[in-house]
Scaffold this active site. Structure first.
Site, PDB file in Angstrom:
ATOM      1  N   ASP A  73      45.880  18.437  41.124  1.00  0.00           N
ATOM      2  CA  ASP A  73      46.066  19.871  41.260  1.00  0.00           C
ATOM      3  C   ASP A  73      46.886  20.326  40.070  1.00  0.00           C
ATOM      4  OD1 ASP A  73      45.331  22.118  42.710  1.00  0.00           O
ATOM      5  OD2 ASP A  73      47.350  22.342  43.496  1.00  0.00           O
ATOM      6  N   ALA A  74      46.406  21.379  39.417  1.00  0.00           N
ATOM      7  CA  ALA A  74      47.052  21.807  38.173  1.00  0.00           C
ATOM      8  C   ALA A  74      47.148  23.315  38.139  1.00  0.00           C
ATOM      9  CB  ALA A  74      46.232  21.314  36.980  1.00  0.00           C
TER      10      ALA A  74
ATOM     11  N   PHE B 120      38.944  24.815  28.380  1.00  0.00           N
ATOM     12  CA  PHE B 120      38.457  25.659  29.471  1.00  0.00           C
ATOM     13  C   PHE B 120      39.593  26.550  29.979  1.00  0.00           C
ATOM     14  CE2 PHE B 120      40.344  23.459  33.209  1.00  0.00           C
ATOM     15  CZ  PHE B 120      40.762  22.282  32.611  1.00  0.00           C
TER      16      PHE B 120
HETATM   17  P1  IMP Z   1      42.814  23.051  39.966  1.00  0.00           P
HETATM   18  O1  IMP Z   1      43.001  23.830  41.232  1.00  0.00           O
HETATM   19  O2  IMP Z   1      43.678  21.857  39.846  1.00  0.00           O
HETATM   20  O3  IMP Z   1      41.377  22.747  39.645  1.00  0.00           O
HETATM   21  O4  IMP Z   1      43.279  23.916  38.723  1.00  0.00           O
HETATM   22  C1  IMP Z   1      43.706  25.201  38.853  1.00  0.00           C
HETATM   23  C2  IMP Z   1      43.305  26.034  37.682  1.00  0.00           C
HETATM   24  O5  IMP Z   1      44.283  25.886  36.659  1.00  0.00           O
HETATM   25  C3  IMP Z   1      41.991  25.675  37.013  1.00  0.00           C
HETATM   26  O6  IMP Z   1      40.899  26.250  37.647  1.00  0.00           O
HETATM   27  C4  IMP Z   1      42.207  26.318  35.676  1.00  0.00           C
HETATM   28  O7  IMP Z   1      41.986  27.708  35.810  1.00  0.00           O
HETATM   29  C5  IMP Z   1      43.689  26.047  35.424  1.00  0.00           C
HETATM   30  N1  IMP Z   1      43.881  24.841  34.628  1.00  0.00           N
HETATM   31  C6  IMP Z   1      44.247  23.605  35.062  1.00  0.00           C
HETATM   32  N2  IMP Z   1      44.325  22.732  34.042  1.00  0.00           N
HETATM   33  C7  IMP Z   1      43.975  23.429  32.940  1.00  0.00           C
HETATM   34  C8  IMP Z   1      43.845  23.052  31.583  1.00  0.00           C
HETATM   35  O8  IMP Z   1      44.028  21.916  31.149  1.00  0.00           O
HETATM   36  N3  IMP Z   1      43.479  24.040  30.758  1.00  0.00           N
HETATM   37  C9  IMP Z   1      43.233  25.328  31.155  1.00  0.00           C
HETATM   38  N4  IMP Z   1      43.328  25.711  32.401  1.00  0.00           N
HETATM   39  C10 IMP Z   1      43.690  24.769  33.307  1.00  0.00           C
END
Ligand code: IMP
Length: 193
Positions: A72-73, A148
């Site tokens: 999760d990011a 992205f």
């Molecule tokens: P997720 O819920 O972990 O998939 O990530 C949440 C959102 O954070 C993603 O859909 C992206 O919009 C953004 N995000 C996470 N990592 C990156 C990255 O490395 N570059 C750009 N956006 C990111």
């Protein structure tokens, strides 16, 4: 259960994001680990990145009956009280980068950071989490065609290029995902021997 069953060379990354898979594969190769990929959804509970990663990893490990990692990011912007944070995905789909730039117009302190939390879990163990961050600031306008989502908006500290201007291998040198995956891979390899 033997050690190789607990700590196989190949680990399944659960994500719907192909960019993340490519980034992670490059990082795993450096550690001699193989990455398998499964594009499965899992419930994302309310909470911080660590809560989401813990719950998701446990849920999928039990469902697939094998060791998995989830990630999760998000991007955290200081002047916006660390918004969008855990809402990064939703905000990217709704406001997008243009919307973030509007919220940031006339804002002087443009400090921000990307955070990534890897959740690892096996069907027999409790989840472990690994945090990686990279500090930087929000650009005045989008720059770059690589990466992205928020990549073209983010200048990592000490660089005069955004993540969007860096090729995957360059971003992988020091990204939040590199750091969380590396912490995980070091911990994991330490347990394999
Ligand atoms: P997720 O819920 O972990 O998939 O990530 C949440 C959102 O954070 C993603 O859909 C992206 O919009 C953004 N995000 C996470 N990592 C990156 C990255 O490395 N570059 C750009 N956006 C990111």
């Amino acid at each position: 259960m033997t050690k190789s069953e607990h700590f196989p060379l190949s680990i399944t990354f659960i994500t719907g994001n192909q960019h993340k898979v490519k980034e992670a594969r490059g990082i795993f190769e450096k550690f001699g680990l193989k990455l398998e990929h499964a594009d499965l959804g899992y419930p994302e509970i309310q909470g911080d990145l660590a809560d989401v990663a813990r719950y998701g990893a446990k849920h999928v490990a039990e469902r697939l009956n094998k060791p998995v990692i989830v990630e999760d990011a998000g991007i955290f912007i200081k002047a916006l009280k660390w918004f969008p944070g855990t809402y990064s995905s939703y905000v990217q789909e709704t406001l997008g980068n243009e919307g973030i730039l509007k919220l940031m117009s006339n804002v002087e302190d443009r400090s921000a950071e990307f955070r990534s939390v890897i959740g690892y879990c096996t069907p027999k163990t409790e989840p472990e989490i690994f945090l990686g961050t990279v500090k930087g600031h929000i650009a005045p306008k989008e720059k770059g065609k690589y990466g992205f989502a928020y990549d073209p908006l983010f200048y990592p500290e000490g660089y005069d290029k955004t993540f969007g201007e860096l090729k995957r291998e360059e971003k992988n040198e020091f990204s939040h995902r590199r750091r969380s995956l590396e912490k995980f891979a070091e911990w994991y390899k330490g347990r394999m021997v």
